[in-house]
Structure formats: C-alpha cells, structure tokens
Design an enzyme around this catalytic site. Structure first.
Site, short mmCIF file in Angstrom:
data_model
loop_
_atom_site.label_atom_id
_atom_site.label_comp_id
_atom_site.label_asym_id
_atom_site.label_seq_id
_atom_site.Cartn_x
_atom_site.Cartn_y
_atom_site.Cartn_z
N HIS A 1 51.53 2.62 38.11
CA HIS A 1 50.66 3.18 39.15
C HIS A 1 51.30 4.48 39.65
CE1 HIS A 1 47.66 2.88 42.42
NE2 HIS A 1 48.62 3.32 43.22
N MET B 1 44.85 10.59 45.80
CA MET B 1 44.59 10.69 47.24
C MET B 1 44.43 12.18 47.54
SD MET B 1 47.31 7.81 48.37
CE MET B 1 47.99 7.80 46.71
N ASP C 1 50.86 7.66 42.25
CA ASP C 1 50.18 8.13 43.45
C ASP C 1 50.20 9.64 43.53
OD1 ASP C 1 49.43 5.70 44.85
OD2 ASP C 1 51.58 5.31 45.04
N MET D 1 42.48 -0.38 49.47
CA MET D 1 43.74 -0.03 50.12
C MET D 1 44.03 -1.07 51.20
SD MET D 1 44.88 2.54 48.54
CE MET D 1 46.38 2.62 49.52
N ASP E 1 46.40 -2.37 46.98
CA ASP E 1 47.49 -1.40 46.97
C ASP E 1 47.98 -1.17 48.39
OD1 ASP E 1 49.18 0.74 46.45
OD2 ASP E 1 47.57 2.17 46.02
N MET F 1 49.18 12.71 45.92
CA MET F 1 48.80 13.05 47.31
C MET F 1 48.79 14.56 47.47
SD MET F 1 51.21 10.32 49.24
CE MET F 1 51.28 8.60 48.73
N SER G 1 54.49 0.76 41.23
CA SER G 1 54.13 2.09 41.74
C SER G 1 55.39 2.94 41.86
CB SER G 1 53.46 1.96 43.11
OG SER G 1 53.34 3.23 43.71
N HIS H 1 46.20 7.19 40.85
CA HIS H 1 45.49 7.05 42.13
C HIS H 1 45.49 8.39 42.84
CE1 HIS H 1 45.74 5.04 46.41
NE2 HIS H 1 44.62 5.70 46.23
C1 DX5 Z 1 50.21 4.23 49.43
C2 DX5 Z 1 50.19 4.27 47.91
C3 DX5 Z 1 50.76 3.04 47.30
C4 DX5 Z 1 52.25 2.85 47.53
C5 DX5 Z 1 52.48 1.39 47.80
O1 DX5 Z 1 49.53 5.33 49.94
O2 DX5 Z 1 48.87 4.41 47.45
O3 DX5 Z 1 50.49 2.95 45.91
O4 DX5 Z 1 53.04 3.24 46.45
O5 DX5 Z 1 53.79 1.22 48.22
P1 DX5 Z 1 54.29 -0.14 48.87
O6 DX5 Z 1 54.08 -1.23 47.85
O7 DX5 Z 1 55.73 0.14 49.16
O8 DX5 Z 1 53.47 -0.37 50.11
ZN ZN Z 2 48.43 3.95 45.24
#
Ligand code: DX5
Ligand code: ZN
Length: 216
Positions: free
Chosen positions: A35, A70, A37, A139, A173, A39, A10, A68
């Site tokens: 991956h 969010m 993210d 999650m 994740d 947000m 990620s 992903h």
């Molecule tokens: C959290 C993200 C994850 C994040 C995980 O909201 O969706 O994908 O990158 O990071 P680690 O592995 O550091 O918890």
């Molecule tokens: Zn994620």
C-alpha cells in the site's frame, strides 16, 4: 465471507531512508500487496510519495502495488501513477474531479480502480460510481498521517455495503492493529492496509501470519 483476506503493508510507516528494502521486507514477510500513500499537501495536510516511489516499488517486488491517492486532483495523475506500475489505483470521492470519469480512465489503463471514503462520508456519495469500482476503501482515520487511532464509525456503512455486494473488495485503512482488524473483519472487510502495526513489531512475517490466522 467471500473475497479472500488481503494484508497490505503500508510503506508510509517505513524508514524513508530504506524504502527499497522496506518493500522487499513486505514481500518477504508475506504481504499480499504494498500500500503506497500519495499525499499532495492540499487534500491532506501532509506530503508523501511521488510516481517515482511507485516505480521504485515496482522494481523492488513482484506483488501488486495498491496506490492510494490523497490528492485534490487525482484526475491529473491517473496516467503518471498507472504508468509507474500501480496495480490498483484508489481515488477519493471527496476530491475535486468527476469520479466516474477518473475511475473509467483508470480501468482503461488496465488498472484496478478504487473509490475511497473519508470517515464522515456516507454511502450515497459513492452509489453512482460503484459499478466502476473494483475496490472500495473505507478510511478509519482522517487521512494524512500514520499512527492515528482507529475510528469505528465507518464500519456500519462497510457492513451495509458488504450485505449488498458479497464479492466486492472492501478495504479499511488507518489505525489497524490486531483488535481493530478483527473488528473490521466482523463487519465484512477483506482488505487491510496496515502501517505501524506491521512495521513496529520486530517480526513482520509473524505478525502477518497471526493476522491471517485470526482473520480467516
Ligand atoms: C493514512 C494512510 C494510511 C497509513 C496507515 O492517511 O492512508 O495508509 O499508512 O497507517 P497506520 O496503520 O499507522 O494508521
Ligand atoms: Zn492509505
């Protein structure tokens, strides 16, 4: 266990000044997918990447991009992220949209569709959309930030879904490391989205090899 193990670095954990190189590093180290993210600052209390980062990753590597979302309104961004180069697009069941419609629209774009559940969300919330899902993401932290501690509660639900769907891609994740990856694998996970535990060690390739061996 049926579906193959996939280890997905990620890039939220990468140095934002060197994202292109970070994507290349994930591929060179043997990561299965990247991956990414996304947000929106509303669905989660943090803001991260945009479609242009997905486009950049698409140019940087050949491996698939696991995106992903969010976001409170993922339905408004299906085209943008699919056109940017997502190979899998994951949306949250807790978001404000008609999840069945969003998943169908993702599939219509020729992209794998995934539903994501926050740690407190139960399986009955996704029951009706399961036939539209190529991947289900559990999650194991409250979404929004990297580097948080693993929450084991969703694993019971994951194991229950695995029993009913031996071939479905089931992902975890958040807060994954050697121990929590194994724990998740024992409950039936086959996709592992990992930030800090892959970017912190000096040798990402060695860490991925170790995990592949341990999770086989
Ligand atoms: C959290 C993200 C994850 C994040 C995980 O909201 O969706 O994908 O990158 O990071 P680690 O592995 O550091 O918890
Ligand atoms: Zn994620």
């Amino acid at each position: 266990m049926n579906p193959p193990v996939r280890i997905n670095p990620s890039i939220l954990a990468a140095d934002v000044g060197h994202l292109y190189d970070a994507c290349r590093r994930c591929e060179d180290a043997g990561g299965d997918e990247i991956h990414i993210d996304i947000m929106d600052g509303v669905f989660v209390p943090n803001v991260s990447f945009s479609p242009s980062v997905v486009e950049m990753a698409r140019k940087a590597v050949k491996i698939p991009l696991n995106v992903h979302l969010m976001m409170l309104r993922p339905d408004q961004y299906v085209d943008a992220f699919c056109d940017a180069g997502a190979d899998t697009l994951l949306v949250h069941i807790e978001a404000e949209h008609d999840a069945a419609d969003t998943l169908q629209r993702i599939r219509d774009k020729g992209v794998r569709a995934g539903i994501t559940l926050n740690p407190a969300t139960t399986l009955d919330a996704i029951e009706s959309v399961l036939p539209l899902c190529d991947e289900v993401l559990f999650m194991t932290v409250n979404p929004g930030f990297g580097g948080q501690s693993f929450m084991p509660e969703p694993l019971t639900r994951l194991a229950e879904l695995r029993k009913r769907h031996p071939d479905l891609a089931l992902a975890v994740d958040g807060g994954l490391n050697r121990t929590t990856c194994k724990q998740s694998r024992d409950h039936g996970a086959n996709v592992f989205d990992i930030g800090s535990a892959l970017f912190n060690p000096k040798d990402m390739a060695a860490e991925i090899r170790w995990l592949r061996d341990a999770l086989a």
